[in-house]
Design a protein around this motif. Structure first.
Motif, mmCIF file in Angstrom:
data_model
loop_
_atom_site.group_PDB
_atom_site.id
_atom_site.type_symbol
_atom_site.label_atom_id
_atom_site.label_comp_id
_atom_site.label_asym_id
_atom_site.label_seq_id
_atom_site.Cartn_x
_atom_site.Cartn_y
_atom_site.Cartn_z
ATOM 1 N N GLY A 68 0.775 -1.608 0.533
ATOM 2 C CA GLY A 68 0.153 0.033 -0.419
ATOM 3 C C GLY A 68 0.668 1.479 -0.080
ATOM 4 O O GLY A 68 1.355 0.912 0.754
ATOM 5 N N ARG A 74 -1.327 -0.270 -5.032
ATOM 6 C CA ARG A 74 -3.303 -0.559 -4.886
ATOM 7 C C ARG A 74 -3.739 -1.322 -5.568
ATOM 8 O O ARG A 74 -4.433 -2.168 -5.045
ATOM 9 N N ASN A 77 -3.009 -4.905 -3.648
ATOM 10 C CA ASN A 77 -4.044 -4.461 -2.202
ATOM 11 C C ASN A 77 -5.045 -4.933 -2.659
ATOM 12 O O ASN A 77 -6.272 -5.368 -2.130
ATOM 13 N N LYS A 78 -5.708 -4.611 -4.343
ATOM 14 C CA LYS A 78 -7.338 -5.066 -4.656
ATOM 15 C C LYS A 78 -7.256 -6.663 -4.699
ATOM 16 O O LYS A 78 -8.224 -7.162 -4.436
ATOM 17 N N THR A 93 -3.863 -5.056 6.219
ATOM 18 C CA THR A 93 -3.086 -4.185 5.160
ATOM 19 C C THR A 93 -1.920 -3.585 5.222
ATOM 20 O O THR A 93 -1.394 -4.241 6.304
ATOM 21 N N THR A 107 -6.176 5.980 -0.816
ATOM 22 C CA THR A 107 -6.839 5.434 -2.092
ATOM 23 C C THR A 107 -6.557 3.865 -2.298
ATOM 24 O O THR A 107 -7.181 2.609 -2.352
ATOM 25 N N SER A 108 -4.822 3.607 -1.964
ATOM 26 C CA SER A 108 -4.197 1.908 -2.142
ATOM 27 C C SER A 108 -4.631 1.093 -1.029
ATOM 28 O O SER A 108 -4.496 0.657 -0.816
#
Length: 342
Positions: A68, A74, A77-78, A93, A107-108
């Motif tokens: 992250g 990002r 992480n998604k 995270t 946002t990440s």
């Protein structure tokens, strides 16, 4: 977003994957489990549910802190969160410290909660952050628990790292004031009995021992280091087998997470046998995701779930509590380590 910090996050992932090995130095190969030749149990009778930070978890392992803080992480992480959501496991995270300082990096991390709206999400901050930062990190991802990582070794090697480590009072305040559980974790060097004594004094209940043997932040930072060679710390600390043995006197004081170079289902089972309530996995899952994408990671997680339950069956164990009673044989090296503990 601060480009210097974002670049460092990308470097960490790139070097971690470059240094990944299918063979681990986690020390668990020095522990043998004696077979139960009359298990008297069926697979469907096994219930391996446990707890993470005091909360019920249907699966005894989870995706531990990794990434992250940049556009590329990002995306990672998604994908990690989508796999966690599909398989019903928890996810932590990577450090949100960058997003607390630079909110456009949030946002990440937020993508994790977006991808697993009803899952168990664990936030992450470095020790040294204050209560306000902890609340911001929790709010950012609606975290169910918060990891506070202890990374003095990494920081002291990192060219841009901290050089002052007065952490204990802030950790105590965060744990006392937050409404969600706080997990204190290492980043791969192992938490010693002396540290557990200090954490006990400030009423910490959940600890990720995070032993040496997996992602090695000393080696990662040494590879980034240009002005000084700190290779002497490449093998610093305790592996997870040593950590679990050293922590046995504290089994009534803490709920332990085992992490650090977990490579297969037998590693997971051995950690549970040694007193861990759950097991965190980072490098193995990152490697699989980068090589085989989400589908490959989901397949691996489901395989681990099946194999952990299968191993518990052949050991005749109905649940995690019964794993604690399994007979173990330690190598001479581990036995010597155990006998020298003060």
């Amino acid at each position: 977003m601060d480009q210097r910090h974002a670049h460092r996050k990308d470097e960490h992932v790139f070097i971690a994957e470059k240094q990944f090995s299918t063979q681990s130095n986690n020390g668990l190969d020095q522990i043998r489990i004696l077979p139960n030749n009359l298990p008297e149990i069926a697979v469907e009778e096994v219930d391996y549910s446990t707890s993470i930070a005091g909360k019920l978890s249907a699966v005894p392992f989870f995706i531990n802190a990794m990434s992250g803080g940049s556009p590329s992480t990002r995306k990672l992480n998604k994908k990690l969160a989508l796999a966690a959501n599909e398989t019903g496991i928890a996810m932590a995270t990577g450090s949100q410290s960058i997003a607390v300082k630079f909110p456009d990096a949030s946002t990440s991390f937020q993508v994790v909660r977006e991808s697993m709206p009803n899952g168990f999400v664990i936030g992450n901050l470095g020790a040294g952050n204050n209560l306000h930062a902890a609340k911001e990190a929790i709010k950012m991802i609606s975290a169910d628990a918060l990891e506070i990582h202890l990374n003095a070794v990494q920081e002291i090697i990192m060219p841009e790292g901290e050089r002052s480590f007065y952490w204990q009072d802030q950790i105590a305040e965060i744990a006392a004031e937050l409404e969600i559980p706080v997990i204190v974790k290492e980043v791969g060097f192992g938490i010693s009995p002396a540290t557990l004594e200090e954490l006990k004094k400030i009423n910490i209940k959940y600890v990720d021992l995070s032993g040496r043997g997996g992602t090695n932040f000393a080696r990662i930072e040494n590879q980034r280091l240009h002005s000084e060679n700190f290779n002497c710390l490449d093998n610093f600390g305790m592996n997870i087998a040593e950590c679990l043995i050293a922590s046995r006197p504290f089994e009534n004081d803490f709920s332990f997470t085992a992490s650090g170079g977990i490579r297969d289902a037998l590693d997971i089972v051995k950690c549970l046998c040694l007193g861990a309530d759950n097991v965190g996995i980072s490098g193995l899952f990152l490697h699989t995701l980068l090589k085989e994408d989400i589908a490959g990671l989901i397949k691996q997680i489901e395989s681990l779930k099946h194999q952990v339950k299968a191993i518990m069956t052949i050991l005749g164990c109905h649940n995690v509590d019964e794993l604690r009673k399994v007979s173990l044989i330690l190598s001479d090296s581990l036995l010597n380590f155990k006998n020298q503990l003060i």
